[in-house]
Design a protein around this motif. Structure first.
Motif, PDB file in Angstrom:
ATOM      1  N   ALA A  36       0.834  -1.210   0.000  1.00 26.43           N
ATOM      2  CA  ALA A  36       0.000   0.000   0.000  1.00 26.43           C
ATOM      3  C   ALA A  36       0.867   1.257   0.000  1.00 26.43           C
ATOM      4  O   ALA A  36       0.570   2.232  -0.706  1.00 26.43           O
ATOM      5  N   LEU A  37       1.962   1.248   0.746  1.00 24.54           N
ATOM      6  CA  LEU A  37       2.884   2.380   0.751  1.00 24.54           C
ATOM      7  C   LEU A  37       3.467   2.580  -0.646  1.00 24.54           C
ATOM      8  O   LEU A  37       3.539   3.708  -1.148  1.00 24.54           O
ATOM      9  N   ALA A  38       3.884   1.496  -1.288  1.00 26.73           N
ATOM     10  CA  ALA A  38       4.427   1.578  -2.649  1.00 26.73           C
ATOM     11  C   ALA A  38       3.386   2.124  -3.616  1.00 26.73           C
ATOM     12  O   ALA A  38       3.705   2.953  -4.479  1.00 26.73           O
ATOM     13  N   ASP A  39       2.128   1.713  -3.475  1.00 29.46           N
ATOM     14  CA  ASP A  39       1.063   2.219  -4.341  1.00 29.46           C
ATOM     15  C   ASP A  39       0.854   3.717  -4.132  1.00 29.46           C
ATOM     16  O   ASP A  39       0.640   4.458  -5.092  1.00 29.46           O
ATOM     17  N   ARG A  40       0.928   4.181  -2.896  1.00 32.92           N
ATOM     18  CA  ARG A  40       0.782   5.624  -2.627  1.00 32.92           C
ATOM     19  C   ARG A  40       1.957   6.403  -3.222  1.00 32.92           C
ATOM     20  O   ARG A  40       1.780   7.480  -3.776  1.00 32.92           O
ATOM     21  N   PHE A  41       3.158   5.843  -3.121  1.00 31.40           N
ATOM     22  CA  PHE A  41       4.328   6.494  -3.713  1.00 31.40           C
ATOM     23  C   PHE A  41       4.156   6.596  -5.225  1.00 31.40           C
ATOM     24  O   PHE A  41       4.379   7.656  -5.816  1.00 31.40           O
ATOM     25  N   ARG A  42       3.743   5.512  -5.851  1.00 31.77           N
ATOM     26  CA  ARG A  42       3.519   5.490  -7.299  1.00 31.77           C
ATOM     27  C   ARG A  42       2.455   6.525  -7.694  1.00 31.77           C
ATOM     28  O   ARG A  42       2.637   7.281  -8.649  1.00 31.77           O
ATOM     29  N   LEU A  43       1.361   6.582  -6.955  1.00 29.06           N
ATOM     30  CA  LEU A  43       0.316   7.560  -7.235  1.00 29.06           C
ATOM     31  C   LEU A  43       0.846   8.982  -7.102  1.00 29.06           C
ATOM     32  O   LEU A  43       0.599   9.831  -7.964  1.00 29.06           O
ATOM     33  N   GLY A  44       1.583   9.244  -6.058  1.00 26.92           N
ATOM     34  CA  GLY A  44       2.155  10.578  -5.857  1.00 26.92           C
ATOM     35  C   GLY A  44       3.078  10.979  -6.980  1.00 26.92           C
ATOM     36  O   GLY A  44       3.046  12.116  -7.456  1.00 26.92           O
ATOM     37  N   ALA A  88       2.053  13.900  -9.676  1.00 30.51           N
ATOM     38  CA  ALA A  88       2.754  15.066  -9.131  1.00 30.51           C
ATOM     39  C   ALA A  88       2.134  15.536  -7.822  1.00 30.51           C
ATOM     40  O   ALA A  88       2.042  16.723  -7.538  1.00 30.51           O
ATOM     41  N   ALA A  89       1.729  14.585  -6.995  1.00 32.49           N
ATOM     42  CA  ALA A  89       1.157  14.885  -5.678  1.00 32.49           C
ATOM     43  C   ALA A  89       2.293  14.906  -4.653  1.00 32.49           C
ATOM     44  O   ALA A  89       2.525  13.940  -3.920  1.00 32.49           O
ATOM     45  N   TRP A  90       3.019  16.020  -4.645  1.00 36.17           N
ATOM     46  CA  TRP A  90       4.231  16.117  -3.831  1.00 36.17           C
ATOM     47  C   TRP A  90       3.920  15.994  -2.341  1.00 36.17           C
ATOM     48  O   TRP A  90       4.718  15.429  -1.589  1.00 36.17           O
ATOM     49  N   ASP A  91       2.779  16.531  -1.882  1.00 37.38           N
ATOM     50  CA  ASP A  91       2.413  16.412  -0.468  1.00 37.38           C
ATOM     51  C   ASP A  91       2.175  14.955  -0.085  1.00 37.38           C
ATOM     52  O   ASP A  91       2.488  14.544   1.031  1.00 37.38           O
ATOM     53  N   ARG A 113      14.280  16.952  -5.616  1.00 37.20           N
ATOM     54  CA  ARG A 113      14.939  16.097  -6.608  1.00 37.20           C
ATOM     55  C   ARG A 113      13.899  15.425  -7.499  1.00 37.20           C
ATOM     56  O   ARG A 113      14.065  15.360  -8.714  1.00 37.20           O
ATOM     57  N   ILE A 114      12.830  14.904  -6.921  1.00 36.10           N
ATOM     58  CA  ILE A 114      11.785  14.267  -7.723  1.00 36.10           C
ATOM     59  C   ILE A 114      11.181  15.277  -8.699  1.00 36.10           C
ATOM     60  O   ILE A 114      10.972  14.973  -9.876  1.00 36.10           O
TER      61      ILE A 114
END
Length: 133
Positions: free
Chosen positions: A14-22, A26-29, A62-63
């Motif tokens: 789930a954490l990886a999915d949230r990172f991918r979505l962000g 471009a959901a930096w927050d 950086r991202i």
């Protein structure tokens, strides 16, 4: 003996999915919420995005810089170890006659429920150096 505060496999996915979505939206927050304040990220190479940055604000910057080059992030797989996770990606872009076509693994070391350290492994460091100028 495993860390009793370590996330379970479903929580890490789930954490990886949230990172991918962000990253893809471009959901930096959102990405910021997944990082520890003192997170460290290391990228190989000798270019504008390589080296080590420290702190959540520096990781987000950086991202954003990488994304500003028009990079398309194609997530292939989420890989799990006992306590951590890695993201397998195929990044591509074309800019000013330069082409980026690299496979990478971004290994995320978890500290509690957040990412505390990131190390990225890249298939084509010379190509990365030529693109990120």
């Amino acid at each position: 003996m495993s860390d009793p505060t370590a996330l379970g496999a479903d929580q890490r996915l789930a954490l990886a999915d949230r990172f991918r979505l962000g990253l893809t939206t471009a959901a930096w927050d959102l990405i910021r919420s997944l990082l520890t304040d003192d997170v460290v990220w290391t990228l190989p190479g000798d270019n504008t995005v390589s080296g080590t940055v420290r702190g959540a604000a520096a990781v987000i910057e950086r991202i954003r810089l990488i994304a500003s080059y028009g990079v398309h992030f194609d997530f292939r797989h989420t890989l799990l170890s006992r306590d951590n996770l890695a993201l397998s990606l195929h990044n591509t872009a074309e800019r000013d006659g330069r082409v980026l076509d690299e496979h990478l693994a971004t290994v995320c070391f978890l500290h509690g429920e957040r990412i505390g350290a990131i190390e990225t492994y890249v298939s084509d460091v010379p190509g990365m150096n030529a693109f990120f100028v």
